[in-house]
Design an enzyme around this catalytic site. Structure first.
Site: not given
Ligand SMILES: [Zn+2]
Lengths: 384, 134
Positions: A283, A331
């Site tokens: 993450y 992204y």
């Protein structure tokens, strides 16, 4: 602890994103419906086979009820665990537990957010209650300010530098250039990160994740159901989760995340070692999140995270492929990013990643982080 | 967007704390059983789970545990930027979020600090800290 590696209880058999980036005109239910339909198609399953539903968000007083009604699903099992961005790693872990207990066979896990189109972040509320009242009046911007406090202390204790944090952003962007779905694809260099606008010292703009819309869905199936899926199963071999605090002030040690516990349990349950991991999906709400997580998971010692990520080691071609879709940094990052870690890990293990494929990837570690380094949930995934 | 200043919704946990600040007193709790200090205020001791907790006046001295200089802030804080938000660890062993005022050069992790009482709104006093020059 039981070793799931040999048991093959449950697998991820379908994954999909919805539209990503900026999705004006799409609401959170549409994004999740779009992702759910595509993930079921990926698995080769019908909607009628879904007998458990998992979601997390703050877009309804009871997201599970609204989502299941919208999709036309009446589940046998429902779980709305919300521990922030790592919720979806926990949903997978909880699905394994439910499947192992024989409660259901096929779980649909979804997430959706229109935070970019809504511009809904960082709206201060005029009244702050419960334990927030002791903090919000000081004006720390959440979540970036909390992560900045952690980064500052890591730098103080270990001499970690902004250049080392920037290595993470640059390497992640290189992966994004290989992913046509990535929101930001133009290459960046370390100096671009260091010269980007300071947000909360020591974190610059390019140390911070994107703000995008987007949704995703993951199908988890029992071994029995996975046998009739269209795609090869991505086995869930180990899981661990914990949360250590809600507010950053109450984090026991500002440089050690709960991944130290959740990771340890996940690795033990899977019966695998760090050396065996082929691809890491970590993450990346901020560059510091990644650095702290690598240390907490035990890929390096406390204080060594800066050295670990130096020399573009985590970039394409490096010996530690990480955040291979371009991550939350490049992204997409619609508020709670954890479901996208799962989607990418599954695709890597299925060998579907084209230009960014990590060769012969067999084992992946996925680590979600939620809140302000508050929760972590770790999974070990593997293919046959 | 300016927006409204976030105001505490005072409850029975927090009333002595906020009332203390109005009188320029930094009050925290202490457990009657394990004697450890507690912040933020609560019904029971998070260390030993005793529900015998009392209010005490803190020394107001401590050290900076970590800090950040906020350059991009939101709502009513936007025009104050840059400003320093810190976690201070009091001598009593509890940590609290705060602002550090004074010269940026003196603000560092480990620096000794002393509380001061900042009236940020007509009806709100916050505990800020400043570095003690040694
Ligand atoms: Zn006690």
């Amino acid at each position: 602890m039981e070793n799931l590696r040999s048991e093959r209880i449950a697998a991820i058999v379908g994954v999909a994103e919805s539209d990503l980036g900026v999705t004006p005109g799409k609401n959170v239910l549409q994004l999740q419906a779009q992702a759910a339909k595509a993930a079921l198609a990926d698995a080769g399953f019908e909607k009628e086979e879904v007998d458990a539903i998992f979601t997390a968000g703050n877009w309804a007083w009871s997201p599970n009820l609204m989502l299941a009604e919208y999709l036309g699903i009446q589940p046998k099992y429902t779980d709305g665990t919300n521990i922030g961005g790592s919720s979806f790693e926990s949903h997978v872990g909880h699905a394994v537990a439910g499947i192992r207990a024989g409660l259901f066979d096929v779980a649909l896990i979804t997430y959706g957010s229109t935070q970019r189109s809504d511009q809904s972040r960082n709206r201060p509320t005029p009244v702050v209650q419960l334990t927030d009242q002791y903090e919000r009046p000081f004006g720390l911007p959440l979540t970036v300010g909390a992560y900045a406090l952690a980064a500052m202390r890591h730098m103080h204790l270990y001499g970690t530098t902004s250049e080392q944090l920037a290595e993470i952003a640059v390497a992640t962007r290189k992966w994004a250039t290989l992913n046509e779905k990535a929101f930001k694809r133009e290459p960046i260099e370390i100096k671009d990160v260091l010269e980007s606008r300071m947000i909360a010292e020591p974190l610059h703009l390019l140390d911070c994740c994107l703000v995008t819309d987007g949704g995703g869905a993951v199908i988890v199936a029992s071994a029995r159901a996975a046998a009739r899926a269209k795609k090869k199963p991505v086995w869930i071999l180990g899981h661990g989760e914990t949360h250590t605090h809600q507010s950053i002030v109450n984090m026991p040690d500002l440089t050690v995340t709960g991944a130290r516990e959740s990771g340890k349990r996940a690795f033990e349950m899977a019966g695998v070692t760090h050396d065996e991991i082929d691809v890491a999906e970590i993450y990346d709400s901020f560059t510091i999140t990644v650095l702290l997580t690598l240390e907490a998971l035990g890929f390096c010692q406390p204080g060594e995270g800066g050295a670990f990520v130096s020399g573009q080691r985590t970039a394409p071609g490096g010996d530690f492929p990480m955040n291979t879709n371009g991550g939350g940094l490049s992204y997409c990052h619609p508020g709670m990013y954890g479901i996208f870690l799962l989607i990418e890990a599954a695709r890597q293990l299925r060998g579907e990643c084209g230009a960014r494929q990590v060769e012969n990837a067999r084992l992946a570690v996925v680590n979600g982080t939620g809140g302000v380094l508050s929760s972590t949930s770790t999974l070990i995934l593997g293919r046959d | 967007m300016a927006g409204q200043f976030p105001k505490p919704l005072i409850d029975t946990d927090s009333r002595p704390y906020w009332e203390g600040l109005e009188r320029q007193e930094l009050r925290i709790q202490q457990c009657d059983d394990c004697h450890r200090h507690i912040f933020y205020p609560r019904l029971l001791c998070p260390h030993c789970f005793s529900d015998h907790v009392s209010w005490t006046q803190a020394s107001g001295r401590g050290q900076i545990y970590s800090f950040t200089v906020v350059h991009k802030a939101f709502g009513p804080f936007a025009e104050q930027a840059p400003f320093v938000v810190a976690i201070v660890e009091l001598e009593e062993g509890v940590r609290m979020m705060t602002r550090i005022v004074g010269e940026r050069e003196t603000i560092q992790i480990g620096a000794s600090v002393q509380v001061l009482y900042e009236k940020v709104e007509e009806d709100l006093v916050l505990p800020y800290f400043e570095v003690i020059r040694t």
